[in-house]
Design a protein around this motif. Structure first.
Motif, PDB file in Angstrom:
ATOM      1  N   TRP A   1       0.809  -1.221   0.000  1.00  0.00           N
ATOM      2  CA  TRP A   1       0.000   0.000   0.000  1.00  0.00           C
ATOM      3  C   TRP A   1       0.843   1.272   0.000  1.00  0.00           C
ATOM      4  O   TRP A   1       0.414   2.300  -0.489  1.00  0.00           O
ATOM      5  CB  TRP A   1      -0.997   0.013   1.159  1.00  0.00           C
ATOM      6  CG  TRP A   1      -0.364   0.080   2.520  1.00  0.00           C
ATOM      7  CD1 TRP A   1       0.038  -0.957   3.289  1.00  0.00           C
ATOM      8  CD2 TRP A   1      -0.059   1.254   3.256  1.00  0.00           C
ATOM      9  NE1 TRP A   1       0.582  -0.506   4.449  1.00  0.00           N
ATOM     10  CE2 TRP A   1       0.525   0.855   4.468  1.00  0.00           C
ATOM     11  CE3 TRP A   1      -0.220   2.616   3.018  1.00  0.00           C
ATOM     12  CZ2 TRP A   1       0.951   1.749   5.425  1.00  0.00           C
ATOM     13  CZ3 TRP A   1       0.198   3.507   3.985  1.00  0.00           C
ATOM     14  CH2 TRP A   1       0.773   3.072   5.167  1.00  0.00           C
ATOM     15  N   VAL A   2       2.063   1.209   0.531  1.00  0.00           N
ATOM     16  CA  VAL A   2       2.908   2.402   0.561  1.00  0.00           C
ATOM     17  C   VAL A   2       3.368   2.759  -0.844  1.00  0.00           C
ATOM     18  O   VAL A   2       3.370   3.938  -1.221  1.00  0.00           O
ATOM     19  CB  VAL A   2       4.117   2.196   1.505  1.00  0.00           C
ATOM     20  CG1 VAL A   2       5.115   3.329   1.374  1.00  0.00           C
ATOM     21  CG2 VAL A   2       3.653   2.071   2.933  1.00  0.00           C
TER      22      VAL A   2
ATOM     23  N   PRO B   1       1.978   2.250  -3.973  1.00  0.00           N
ATOM     24  CA  PRO B   1       0.976   2.967  -4.782  1.00  0.00           C
ATOM     25  C   PRO B   1       0.652   4.352  -4.222  1.00  0.00           C
ATOM     26  O   PRO B   1       0.487   5.311  -4.976  1.00  0.00           O
ATOM     27  CB  PRO B   1      -0.245   2.062  -4.734  1.00  0.00           C
ATOM     28  CG  PRO B   1       0.288   0.707  -4.450  1.00  0.00           C
ATOM     29  CD  PRO B   1       1.500   0.928  -3.595  1.00  0.00           C
ATOM     30  N   TYR B   2       0.579   4.464  -2.911  1.00  0.00           N
ATOM     31  CA  TYR B   2       0.259   5.765  -2.321  1.00  0.00           C
ATOM     32  C   TYR B   2       1.400   6.754  -2.547  1.00  0.00           C
ATOM     33  O   TYR B   2       1.175   7.933  -2.824  1.00  0.00           O
ATOM     34  CB  TYR B   2      -0.039   5.624  -0.829  1.00  0.00           C
ATOM     35  CG  TYR B   2      -0.694   6.852  -0.254  1.00  0.00           C
ATOM     36  CD1 TYR B   2      -2.050   7.083  -0.439  1.00  0.00           C
ATOM     37  CD2 TYR B   2       0.042   7.781   0.451  1.00  0.00           C
ATOM     38  CE1 TYR B   2      -2.655   8.211   0.069  1.00  0.00           C
ATOM     39  CE2 TYR B   2      -0.550   8.911   0.968  1.00  0.00           C
ATOM     40  CZ  TYR B   2      -1.900   9.127   0.780  1.00  0.00           C
ATOM     41  OH  TYR B   2      -2.498  10.242   1.280  1.00  0.00           O
TER      42      TYR B   2
ATOM     43  N   VAL C   1       1.075   8.177  -5.940  1.00  0.00           N
ATOM     44  CA  VAL C   1       0.082   9.257  -6.015  1.00  0.00           C
ATOM     45  C   VAL C   1       0.702  10.562  -5.534  1.00  0.00           C
ATOM     46  O   VAL C   1       0.498  11.626  -6.136  1.00  0.00           O
ATOM     47  CB  VAL C   1      -1.179   8.885  -5.183  1.00  0.00           C
ATOM     48  CG1 VAL C   1      -2.096  10.074  -5.030  1.00  0.00           C
ATOM     49  CG2 VAL C   1      -1.903   7.721  -5.818  1.00  0.00           C
ATOM     50  N   ILE C   2       1.458  10.500  -4.449  1.00  0.00           N
ATOM     51  CA  ILE C   2       2.114  11.704  -3.931  1.00  0.00           C
ATOM     52  C   ILE C   2       3.113  12.242  -4.953  1.00  0.00           C
ATOM     53  O   ILE C   2       3.210  13.459  -5.162  1.00  0.00           O
ATOM     54  CB  ILE C   2       2.800  11.408  -2.577  1.00  0.00           C
ATOM     55  CG1 ILE C   2       1.739  11.113  -1.517  1.00  0.00           C
ATOM     56  CG2 ILE C   2       3.679  12.573  -2.155  1.00  0.00           C
ATOM     57  CD1 ILE C   2       2.289  10.659  -0.200  1.00  0.00           C
TER      58      ILE C   2
ATOM     59  N   MET D   1      -0.965  15.417   1.538  1.00  0.00           N
ATOM     60  CA  MET D   1      -1.123  14.007   1.194  1.00  0.00           C
ATOM     61  C   MET D   1      -0.134  13.125   1.949  1.00  0.00           C
ATOM     62  O   MET D   1      -0.295  11.909   1.994  1.00  0.00           O
ATOM     63  CB  MET D   1      -0.970  13.809  -0.302  1.00  0.00           C
ATOM     64  CG  MET D   1      -2.029  14.596  -1.063  1.00  0.00           C
ATOM     65  SD  MET D   1      -2.282  14.050  -2.705  1.00  0.00           S
ATOM     66  CE  MET D   1      -2.768  12.388  -2.478  1.00  0.00           C
TER      67      MET D   1
ATOM     68  N   PRO E   1      -1.723  11.171   5.709  1.00  0.00           N
ATOM     69  CA  PRO E   1      -2.223   9.791   5.805  1.00  0.00           C
ATOM     70  C   PRO E   1      -1.121   8.748   5.627  1.00  0.00           C
ATOM     71  O   PRO E   1      -1.143   7.699   6.263  1.00  0.00           O
ATOM     72  CB  PRO E   1      -3.255   9.682   4.679  1.00  0.00           C
ATOM     73  CG  PRO E   1      -3.614  11.076   4.335  1.00  0.00           C
ATOM     74  CD  PRO E   1      -2.436  11.924   4.676  1.00  0.00           C
ATOM     75  N   LEU E   2      -0.145   9.044   4.776  1.00  0.00           N
ATOM     76  CA  LEU E   2       0.961   8.105   4.577  1.00  0.00           C
ATOM     77  C   LEU E   2       1.752   7.930   5.864  1.00  0.00           C
ATOM     78  O   LEU E   2       2.039   6.799   6.287  1.00  0.00           O
ATOM     79  CB  LEU E   2       1.882   8.601   3.456  1.00  0.00           C
ATOM     80  CG  LEU E   2       3.111   7.732   3.183  1.00  0.00           C
ATOM     81  CD1 LEU E   2       2.699   6.409   2.598  1.00  0.00           C
ATOM     82  CD2 LEU E   2       4.069   8.451   2.267  1.00  0.00           C
TER      83      LEU E   2
ATOM     84  N   GLY F   1      -0.365   6.028   8.424  1.00  0.00           N
ATOM     85  CA  GLY F   1      -0.472   4.613   8.056  1.00  0.00           C
ATOM     86  C   GLY F   1       0.791   3.842   8.362  1.00  0.00           C
ATOM     87  O   GLY F   1       0.751   2.730   8.891  1.00  0.00           O
TER      88      GLY F   1
END
Length: 153
Positions: free
Chosen positions: A94-95, A97-98, A101-102, A127, A130-131, A134
């Motif tokens: 998940w890190v 892909p996120y 996005v960043i 942004m 949340p990263l 998480g």
């Protein structure tokens, strides 16, 4: 007057109907056979009429011999699952892909700043929150379960 001549009550008919339903659920009867026998069950007047409906059906299968396995109960919410804290590979699911996005948002900000000939407000920083949260929750290993336990007490 013997048992065969005695009149059957509603409770007796209900018991036979339940046994027929169990046989249908176990696959011992097909639907048309079940419908026919249910009609005969509720039309039965004596025990002999009811007994004839179940003569060719064996008893129900005990749970320990059933082919359908009961589902294991779910652990209570907040109970430790016994899972180890995530590794780098699990977190990358998940890190990565996120973070992508960043990166895209940062490139959009950079293009805006270049086209305006001055640095714009760096909005992609929002942004990162949340990263960071998480990653912190994954590294703490509880995924917020401690907070939930405290809230329930």
């Amino acid at each position: 007057m013997g048992r065969a001549d005695m009149r059957a009550g509603d409770g007796d008919r209900k018991q036979v109907a339940d046994q027929l339903k169990t046989a249908l659920d176990e696959g011992r009867l097909d639907l048309s056979e079940y419908d026919e026998r249910i009609q005969r069950t509720y039309a039965a007047k004596t025990y002999a009429d009811l007994d004839g409906l179940l003569d060719d059906l064996p008893g129900t299968v005990p749970v320990e011999h059933a082919q359908v396995q009961p589902a294991a109960p779910a652990p209570p919410i907040g109970a430790p699952t016994g899972r180890p804290s995530p590794t780098g590979r699990q977190m990358a699911h998940w890190v990565g892909p996120y973070a992508g996005v960043i990166l895209v948002c940062t490139l959009i900000w950079l293009i805006q700043s270049i086209s305006a000939h001055q640095l714009q407000y760096f909005w992609p920083v929002w942004m990162l929150i949340p990263l960071i949260l998480g990653v912190f929750m994954q590294w703490s290993g509880d995924g917020g379960r401690r907070r939930d336990r405290r809230r329930r007490r």
